[in-house]
Design an enzyme around this catalytic site. Sequence first.
Site, mmCIF file in Angstrom:
data_model
loop_
_atom_site.group_PDB
_atom_site.id
_atom_site.type_symbol
_atom_site.label_atom_id
_atom_site.label_comp_id
_atom_site.label_asym_id
_atom_site.label_seq_id
_atom_site.Cartn_x
_atom_site.Cartn_y
_atom_site.Cartn_z
ATOM 1 N N LYS A 1 0.704 -1.064 0.072
ATOM 2 C CA LYS A 1 -0.236 -0.200 0.068
ATOM 3 C C LYS A 1 1.187 0.909 0.337
ATOM 4 O O LYS A 1 1.700 1.792 0.599
ATOM 5 C CB LYS A 1 -1.252 -0.126 1.421
ATOM 6 C CG LYS A 1 -2.039 1.115 1.557
ATOM 7 C CD LYS A 1 -3.045 1.006 2.370
ATOM 8 C CE LYS A 1 -3.916 2.199 2.114
ATOM 9 N NZ LYS A 1 -5.064 1.463 3.372
ATOM 10 N N SER B 1 -10.056 2.445 1.863
ATOM 11 C CA SER B 1 -8.365 3.266 1.099
ATOM 12 C C SER B 1 -7.105 2.416 0.755
ATOM 13 O O SER B 1 -6.219 2.456 0.177
ATOM 14 C CB SER B 1 -7.768 4.138 2.272
ATOM 15 O OG SER B 1 -7.095 3.274 3.255
ATOM 16 N N SER C 1 -11.249 1.023 6.117
ATOM 17 C CA SER C 1 -9.748 0.998 4.932
ATOM 18 C C SER C 1 -9.913 -1.030 4.621
ATOM 19 O O SER C 1 -8.703 -0.934 3.350
ATOM 20 C CB SER C 1 -8.587 1.318 4.955
ATOM 21 O OG SER C 1 -8.815 2.735 5.200
#
Length: 474
Positions: A85, A160, A184
Amino acid sequence: MEDVIEGELCRLPARELAKLLRTREVSAREVVTAHLERVERVNRAINAIVTLTADQALADAATADERLARGEEVGALHGIPVAHKDNHDVAGVRTTYGSPLLADNVPVHHSPIVERMRAAGAITLGKTNIPEFGAGSHTMNPVFGATRNPYRPTLSAGGSSGGAAAALAARLHPLADGNHMGGSLRNPASFCNVVGLRPSPGRVPDGPGGLPASWLAVHGPMARTVGDVALLLSVIAGYDPGSPFSLREPSAPFAGRLDTDLTGLRVAWSPDLGGLPVDPAVSRVLEPAVKVFLDLGCDVEEATPDLSGADEVFRTLRARIFHLNLGALAESHPGRIKKTLADEIAFGGTLTGARVAEANVRQSRLVASTREFFSRYDLLLAPVSQLPPFPVEWEYPQYVAGHEMRDYIDWMRSSSCISVTRCPAISVPAGFTPDGSPVGLQLVGPHRGELNLLRAAHMFEQATRYGERLPELS
């Protein structure tokens, strides 16, 4: 293995790939090459991987093959391609946090979660897209643009960890890391028909730079199957002396078999978590899940934990965290951070110590009431997201089931209210709307009950197999 090498490597779960790699039926170079070729072919359509490290990945794969050939001991993720990420630091690799202010940022150290994955033999392909500073459950930012849903590219992949979820669904790599405050790991998993686990706070250490006292922000695994999520959790979980709140419980059991008998499991089903607006399309997809658990031998009844005040607690503690982390940056660069996040940072700056303390006290009470709830039930079922994936052009949905949303975090309360309880929660594929949009089922377990939660999720996955439906990508 010729057929596997040519067409199936990118579809295999990580656990199967790991076996093939350790027995040298396939090489790390073959596995990495196959995934890089798929990235080249597919990624442009969804914008999931935003920084590619192909040359280094091939070099690392060659090194991995040489180590195995010499008879060296290798880790649980030996030769498995991953992408990290874009708010997890990878030494020597651009890590932008989705912000123009950090567009040229190149860290010199790995984040702890990256360090553990690489130490276990994972091979980094690159970085996955996120919203600006990871804020908001829809992946779009000024540096790389929006990530599109592999099942319906006109729609959001969530966030996210939206780039990670989209990459997994598109078979660009089999494992991904993420972090999680409101939704997320769960929301993008739900939107993209993959699996995302929010572990208990302290299960995956954050190192000395984290904010463990809030108990909101955690790190966790994503994958296409529950078994692969459990495998990655076995690698990234475990005590770290640099993270004083990390749990000392062993992580090895997560890598074991997950098959179990659910007969007699006490299951609570909450279709709207106590009155949240839920799109009827989501409700229709999730209703059959009750029968699945009944058929698995569970005792199921409708019940909801008392989540009174959870939304206010979440908003208060989240805004305070963002102000602590980003307040100085926002002040020194006015107008350079997206307005929704800037407003939240500013709100965090107005919070008094008394208000933050009150939120912490209320959270402690919610934790206690949830613990009491799980003395009567072993598992809670609920929606992950309150609506299906929405158009990719939106920053966030203005309405859910006819109810106006106050701001960019209001629509994800079915996830964020659970975050406040400190309970582990997982999103598992649960079906599709008539137009082909994925919907996930949220399973919530008692505090630190990840192993039994994973077992229940695995049995639901095996009974339904919704995760095996592939997106129509070339």
